[in-house]
Write an enzyme that holds these catalytic residues in place. Sequence first.
Site, short mmCIF file in Angstrom:
data_model
loop_
_atom_site.label_atom_id
_atom_site.label_comp_id
_atom_site.label_asym_id
_atom_site.label_seq_id
_atom_site.Cartn_x
_atom_site.Cartn_y
_atom_site.Cartn_z
N ARG A 171 -2.06 47.44 -18.98
CA ARG A 171 -1.41 47.34 -17.66
C ARG A 171 -1.45 45.92 -17.10
O ARG A 171 -1.47 45.73 -15.88
CB ARG A 171 -2.05 48.32 -16.66
N CYS A 208 0.59 56.86 -11.22
CA CYS A 208 -0.87 56.70 -11.25
C CYS A 208 -1.29 55.57 -10.30
O CYS A 208 -0.74 54.47 -10.35
CB CYS A 208 -1.35 56.40 -12.66
N GLU A 227 -3.65 50.32 -9.86
CA GLU A 227 -2.47 50.02 -10.68
C GLU A 227 -1.26 49.81 -9.77
O GLU A 227 -0.38 49.02 -10.06
CB GLU A 227 -2.21 51.17 -11.66
#
Length: 291
Positions: free
Chosen positions: A166, A214, A283
């Site tokens: 990520r 998420c 995130e």
Amino acid sequence: MTDSFPFSVQESVPLSRFSTFRIGGPARYFKELTSLSEALTVFSYLHTHPLPYIIIGKGSNCLFDDQGFDGLVLYNNIQGQEFLSDTQIKVLSGSSFALLGKRLSSQGFSGLEFAVGIPGTVGGAVFMNAGTTLANTASSLINVEIIDHSGILLSIPREKLLFSYRTSPFQKKPAFIASATFQLTKDPQAAKRAKALIEERILKQPYEYPSAGCIFRNPEGLSAGALIDRAGLKGLKIGGGQISEKHGNFIINTGNACTADILELIEIIQKTLKKQGISLHKEVRIIPFRL
């Protein structure tokens, strides 16, 4: 004030319309980008006329402030694609990543099946190195075109870019991602894998409510959703925001959530897990009213 720009802009555009959370106040200035030439003009101007700005795609990983954004919001809607060879495809950054994955897998190409469940743009996927348990964006990436801070178009091969979970180099060194080129393989089973992935996501994730996907990155070797579930936080509600009962790593807008509701839930989750010795890192991008 809009007359001072050498390109058309809008004022007071509600950012809730450009966020999958359906949260956010008005942008002071708003510009939709529909071509690379237009983007080059805008970034050349910003190089010599400093102004706070942010770049958004489909807003699938953003939480805007209830006050909006006191600057220029650049909405990337630059779409298009071309095959450079039988198994290499160049895609403009405002294109839908999910539709790209669906289209390619249905045509028998493997490499981007995982994209079918990611509701952002190609540019956003590169920026976040978006992915699933199957793969991530960098896995099949071979080249990225960017417009740098001075308004110049540059082509960068994958081997010169450092990606991790990520994370991409563009998160620390801002640039406008103009296009991405991917290496594919031919595989008649690609469509089957893509179909199975989207069915699994629909089963496990709360698609019926606005959210940003998420909220937290998974700690190494662990599932953030499972940790939140074990902490007994699923279903916790503050205002119009709620930790999903379906998936602990999703915070949903049940209808009238504001930014403060979501931020409070994020803080509760982080503090609760911190007491257990676990640090959860966001995130989702939190975009303040002023940079």
